[in-house]
Write an enzyme that holds these catalytic residues in place. Structure first.
Site, PDB file in Angstrom:
ATOM      1  N   TYR A  26     -65.382  15.477 -28.195  1.00  0.00           N
ATOM      2  CA  TYR A  26     -66.220  16.586 -27.744  1.00  0.00           C
ATOM      3  C   TYR A  26     -66.179  17.730 -28.751  1.00  0.00           C
ATOM      4  CZ  TYR A  26     -68.366  20.169 -25.020  1.00  0.00           C
ATOM      5  OH  TYR A  26     -69.193  21.166 -24.616  1.00  0.00           O
ATOM      6  N   TYR A  86     -62.066  24.314 -22.031  1.00  0.00           N
ATOM      7  CA  TYR A  86     -61.727  22.943 -22.451  1.00  0.00           C
ATOM      8  C   TYR A  86     -60.227  22.800 -22.705  1.00  0.00           C
ATOM      9  CZ  TYR A  86     -63.127  18.300 -24.057  1.00  0.00           C
ATOM     10  OH  TYR A  86     -63.304  16.946 -24.188  1.00  0.00           O
TER      11      TYR A  86
HETATM   12  P1  NAI Z   1     -63.579   8.795 -17.174  1.00  0.00           P
HETATM   13  O1  NAI Z   1     -62.658   9.604 -16.348  1.00  0.00           O
HETATM   14  O2  NAI Z   1     -64.513   7.888 -16.494  1.00  0.00           O
HETATM   15  O3  NAI Z   1     -62.757   7.978 -18.287  1.00  0.00           O
HETATM   16  C1  NAI Z   1     -61.499   8.358 -18.772  1.00  0.00           C
HETATM   17  C2  NAI Z   1     -60.652   7.096 -18.788  1.00  0.00           C
HETATM   18  O4  NAI Z   1     -59.372   7.290 -19.422  1.00  0.00           O
HETATM   19  C3  NAI Z   1     -60.368   6.567 -17.378  1.00  0.00           C
HETATM   20  O5  NAI Z   1     -60.850   5.242 -17.252  1.00  0.00           O
HETATM   21  C4  NAI Z   1     -58.857   6.609 -17.313  1.00  0.00           C
HETATM   22  O6  NAI Z   1     -58.306   5.632 -16.458  1.00  0.00           O
HETATM   23  C5  NAI Z   1     -58.507   6.385 -18.783  1.00  0.00           C
HETATM   24  N1  NAI Z   1     -57.098   6.654 -19.056  1.00  0.00           N
HETATM   25  C6  NAI Z   1     -56.382   7.761 -18.716  1.00  0.00           C
HETATM   26  N2  NAI Z   1     -55.099   7.611 -19.088  1.00  0.00           N
HETATM   27  C7  NAI Z   1     -55.002   6.392 -19.681  1.00  0.00           C
HETATM   28  C8  NAI Z   1     -53.934   5.674 -20.279  1.00  0.00           C
HETATM   29  N3  NAI Z   1     -52.691   6.163 -20.339  1.00  0.00           N
HETATM   30  N4  NAI Z   1     -54.177   4.432 -20.790  1.00  0.00           N
HETATM   31  C9  NAI Z   1     -55.427   3.905 -20.732  1.00  0.00           C
HETATM   32  N5  NAI Z   1     -56.482   4.555 -20.198  1.00  0.00           N
HETATM   33  C10 NAI Z   1     -56.266   5.780 -19.672  1.00  0.00           C
HETATM   34  O7  NAI Z   1     -64.411   9.888 -18.024  1.00  0.00           O
HETATM   35  P2  NAI Z   1     -65.381   9.770 -19.289  1.00  0.00           P
HETATM   36  O8  NAI Z   1     -66.116  11.068 -19.340  1.00  0.00           O
HETATM   37  O9  NAI Z   1     -66.138   8.515 -19.265  1.00  0.00           O
HETATM   38  O10 NAI Z   1     -64.357   9.811 -20.517  1.00  0.00           O
HETATM   39  C11 NAI Z   1     -64.404   8.923 -21.592  1.00  0.00           C
HETATM   40  C12 NAI Z   1     -64.196   9.634 -22.902  1.00  0.00           C
HETATM   41  O11 NAI Z   1     -65.322  10.448 -23.202  1.00  0.00           O
HETATM   42  C13 NAI Z   1     -62.976  10.555 -22.970  1.00  0.00           C
HETATM   43  O12 NAI Z   1     -62.373  10.440 -24.239  1.00  0.00           O
HETATM   44  C14 NAI Z   1     -63.606  11.915 -22.808  1.00  0.00           C
HETATM   45  O13 NAI Z   1     -62.802  12.953 -23.322  1.00  0.00           O
HETATM   46  C15 NAI Z   1     -64.866  11.704 -23.635  1.00  0.00           C
HETATM   47  N6  NAI Z   1     -65.907  12.712 -23.449  1.00  0.00           N
HETATM   48  C16 NAI Z   1     -66.337  13.005 -22.192  1.00  0.00           C
HETATM   49  C17 NAI Z   1     -67.274  13.990 -22.008  1.00  0.00           C
HETATM   50  C18 NAI Z   1     -67.700  14.377 -20.624  1.00  0.00           C
HETATM   51  O14 NAI Z   1     -68.255  15.481 -20.449  1.00  0.00           O
HETATM   52  N7  NAI Z   1     -67.485  13.530 -19.622  1.00  0.00           N
HETATM   53  C19 NAI Z   1     -67.882  14.732 -23.144  1.00  0.00           C
HETATM   54  C20 NAI Z   1     -67.387  14.290 -24.418  1.00  0.00           C
HETATM   55  C21 NAI Z   1     -66.426  13.336 -24.567  1.00  0.00           C
END
Ligand code: NAI
EC number: 1.3.1.9
Length: 267
Positions: free
Chosen positions: A149, A159
């Site tokens: 991000y 953030y």
């Molecule tokens: P999400 O909450 O659906 O996905 C995050 C994932 O990380 C979850 O599946 C969770 O179980 C996993 N996770 C957490 N701890 C873990 C561990 N120890 N080992 C393995 N997996 C683990 O949310 P989202 O938004 O799909 O996030 C995906 C990526 O996108 C992240 O890196 C987030 O920072 C990034 N992102 C998200 C934005 C947003 O506004 N949602 C914007 C820009 C980047």
């Protein structure tokens, strides 16, 4: 569909529920003919509904905590067994800040929370790549993508410590991208995605106002999770073979806008 990933094999981290960017990406990769193993932290498996996605996409699930080197080594070797060979694409879609979760302000971090969040959100990307690298698990011209991000470059006060984690993550993409490129012809990039309504996204304080602000600032509007899935497919495909060590903004133009007319009109 274009069959862009026909015959390609991969690992997708971070699909929790149907809102997850990784979930949409898995569906899209499947449509393009790619096969993959799905993985998430053991605790997340109990919270989400990864089985539904696995069934839909014909994928197997291997639980792995992305901070645990043993879990990752096991994931990499089992994935090669299941998929019948080396890996062509990997999506790291993992993020979590304990300070954010516990409502600790950036100026009042609890450092063991900080360290845990950094391990999960940033160092895990190095750990994933080191596991792949040591097992010589990547095919030549493979592609590794992590999500990030823009708070890594510019300040978004709410953030919190995730800004620092993302800056580290993006640096790891460049540093590991060098070695993966020269030695294995594998590319490593980060996609800097618009705010997206997912579990991780909506955990950030003030998310609702913030996503609306970004929408009004972006000439093309915010990029959705589905848009991100499309973009990721292009980076996994053979059409982007010479793109590496980049942080690629996927944000409808937000990152290059100073102010938009719509925002000015609000004042
Ligand atoms: P999400 O909450 O659906 O996905 C995050 C994932 O990380 C979850 O599946 C969770 O179980 C996993 N996770 C957490 N701890 C873990 C561990 N120890 N080992 C393995 N997996 C683990 O949310 P989202 O938004 O799909 O996030 C995906 C990526 O996108 C992240 O890196 C987030 O920072 C990034 N992102 C998200 C934005 C947003 O506004 N949602 C914007 C820009 C980047």
């Amino acid at each position: 569909m274009y069959n862009l990933l026909k015959g390609k094999k991969g690992i997708i981290f971070g699909a929790l529920d149907e809102n997850s960017i990784a979930w949409k990406t898995a569906e899209r990769v499947h449509q393009e003919g790619g096969s993959f193993v799905l993985t998430n932290a053991p605790i997340a498996m109990r919270m989400g509904n990864l089985n539904d996605l696995a069934e839909k996409t014909g994928a197997e699930i291997i639980p792995a905590d992305a901070t645990n080197e043993e879990d990752l080594a096991n994931l990499v070797s089992k994935s090669m067994e299941i998929l019948g060979g080396k890996i062509d694409f990997v999506l790291h879609s993992i993020g979590m800040s304990v300070n954010v979760r516990k409502g600790r302000h950036y100026t009042d971090e609890k450092y063991d929370f900080t360290a845990k969040g950094w391990d999960v959100s940033a160092l895990s990307f190095h750990k994933v790549m080191q596991s792949l690298y040591k097992a010589d698990a990547m095919n030549e011209w493979g592609s590794i993508v992590a999500l990030t991000y823009m708070a890594a470059q510019r300040t978004f006060p709410d953030y919190n410590d995730m800004a620092d984690n993302k800056a580290y993550l993006e640096s790891v993409a460049r540093s590991f991208g060098y070695f993966f490129g020269t030695e294995k012809k594998v590319r490593v990039n980060t996609i800097s995605q618009s705010p997206t309504p997912t579990t991780a996204g909506t955990g950030v304080k003030g998310f609702d106002s913030f996503i609306n602000y970004a929408e009004k600032m972006s000439p093309l509007g915010n990029a959705s999770a589905q848009d991100c899935a499309d973009y990721t497919v292009s980076l996994f495909s053979d059409l982007t073979r010479k793109v590496t060590m980049q942080n690629l903004f996927h944000d409808g133009g937000f990152s290059n806008v100073g102010v938009s007319q719509e925002i000015i009109d609000q004042f």
